[in-house]
Design a protein around this motif. Structure first.
Motif, PDB file in Angstrom:
ATOM      1  N   PHE A 148       2.558 -11.454 -38.202  1.00 27.84           N
ATOM      2  CA  PHE A 148       0.985 -10.954 -37.969  1.00 27.84           C
ATOM      3  C   PHE A 148       1.064  -9.333 -39.286  1.00 27.84           C
ATOM      4  CE2 PHE A 148       2.082  -6.960 -36.010  1.00 27.84           C
ATOM      5  CZ  PHE A 148       1.629  -6.164 -36.176  1.00 27.84           C
ATOM      6  N   TRP A 149      -0.447 -10.163 -39.372  1.00 31.98           N
ATOM      7  CA  TRP A 149      -1.101  -9.223 -40.883  1.00 31.98           C
ATOM      8  C   TRP A 149      -2.882  -8.532 -39.946  1.00 31.98           C
ATOM      9  CZ3 TRP A 149       1.163 -13.973 -41.666  1.00 31.98           C
ATOM     10  CH2 TRP A 149       2.346 -14.062 -42.880  1.00 31.98           C
ATOM     11  N   ALA A 150      -3.068  -7.362 -40.361  1.00 34.00           N
ATOM     12  CA  ALA A 150      -4.653  -6.814 -39.718  1.00 34.00           C
ATOM     13  C   ALA A 150      -4.694  -5.729 -41.603  1.00 34.00           C
ATOM     14  CB  ALA A 150      -3.787  -6.373 -38.889  1.00 34.00           C
ATOM     15  N   ILE A 151      -6.086  -6.133 -41.708  1.00 37.92           N
ATOM     16  CA  ILE A 151      -6.967  -5.060 -42.096  1.00 37.92           C
ATOM     17  C   ILE A 151      -8.057  -4.128 -41.316  1.00 37.92           C
ATOM     18  CG2 ILE A 151      -7.951  -4.980 -44.110  1.00 37.92           C
ATOM     19  CD1 ILE A 151      -6.639  -7.483 -45.775  1.00 37.92           C
ATOM     20  N   PHE A 152      -7.935  -2.814 -41.753  1.00 33.34           N
ATOM     21  CA  PHE A 152      -7.943  -2.428 -40.704  1.00 33.34           C
ATOM     22  C   PHE A 152      -9.269  -1.381 -41.559  1.00 33.34           C
ATOM     23  CE2 PHE A 152      -5.146  -2.947 -37.521  1.00 33.34           C
ATOM     24  CZ  PHE A 152      -5.645  -3.389 -37.116  1.00 33.34           C
ATOM     25  N   LEU A 153     -10.847  -1.446 -41.908  1.00 28.80           N
ATOM     26  CA  LEU A 153     -11.483  -0.408 -43.329  1.00 28.80           C
ATOM     27  C   LEU A 153     -12.472   0.734 -42.170  1.00 28.80           C
ATOM     28  CD1 LEU A 153     -12.545  -3.361 -44.649  1.00 28.80           C
ATOM     29  CD2 LEU A 153     -10.913  -1.761 -45.225  1.00 28.80           C
TER      30      LEU A 153
END
Length: 254
Positions: A148-153
């Protein structure tokens, strides 16, 4: 988990000094000392955490403090047994980048009761690792395993520690964490998985679309389980640091 990681590294930095009863402790360059009697103790602690940023980014090898960027976690297990999303999700070999860009917001303490609250803001966090999910979404069974990959801003985190004082066999006073609570608020986010079980078929791609199209609802459903898992994971590490840290080291006038 970023917030708890920053707390852990902060405590490890201070507790790395050799502890001998009645010894006067030198203050390393990466610590701004605070005093319990300071009427602006909360402001002092905020400055201390922000002062640590460049040291935590690179790590301090001579006292075995690793970099928090990347921040690595072996395993997190989240289980949600209520609502439309009833799943057990295991995440492992987790690597998080972006933690060193943190800034500390408000800090509120009641040091007589060993209560510490603080907020942290992170502009961007990237997370990757492996996952294993088993359960039901609505009435449909779900089985998925892979990367899995995730980006949170625009991440806003908050932590609250409830501590208790105890003494060792030499009568030196310490604080041990009794309870740890973690909360967070996410701005924009983006997910991507590579499902080894359903990879290359319509189910695997549909899961990616489902994650991103329903991310707000998924996070809302899983947030209670996530905050409990993160708090449980880091409570042990934080206590390991606290029990090496006499009160007189981080609060010289306590």
């Amino acid at each position: 988990m970023i917030l708890a990681g920053i707390l852990l590294c902060f405590l490890e930095l201070i507790s790395a000094q050799d502890v001998v009863k009645n010894e006067t402790f030198a203050t390393p360059e990466y610590i701004l000392p605070c005093y319990k009697s300071d009427p602006e103790i909360n402001k002092c602690l905020r400055n201390t955490f922000n002062h640590l940023r460049p040291y935590l980014k690179t790590g301090i090898s001579d006292i075995d403090v690793p970099s928090i960027d990347p921040l690595k976690i072996n395993t997190l297990i989240m289980e949600n047994g209520r609502g439309a999303l009833r799943v057990k999700a295991s995440f492992y070999n987790i690597t998080t980048t972006g933690a060193s860009n943190y800034s500390i917001g408000n800090i509120k303490t009641d040091l007589d009761k060993y209560i510490i609250e603080l907020g942290v803001v992170l502009p961007r966090i990237e997370v990757k690792g492996k996952y294993d999910v088993n359960g039901n979404v609505l009435l449909f069974p779900v089985r998925s395993k892979g990367d899995f990959w995730a980006i949170f801003l625009d991440v806003e985190g908050a932590g609250k520690i409830y501590g208790k004082e105890y003494k060792n066999e030499d009568g030196v006073r310490f604080m041990r964490i009794d309870k740890l609570f973690i909360d967070f608020k996410l701005g924009r986010r983006r997910f991507r998985i590579r499902d080894f079980i359903n990879h290359g078929n319509v189910i695997g791609e549909a899961m990616n679309q489902f994650l991103n199209n329903n991310s707000e609802e998924i996070i809302r459903e899983m947030k209670p389980a996530a905050t409990l898992a993160i708090a449980k994971h880091f409570k042990g590490f934080l206590n390991a640091a606290f029990v090496k840290l006499p009160l007189q080291v981080w609060l010289p006038d306590a």
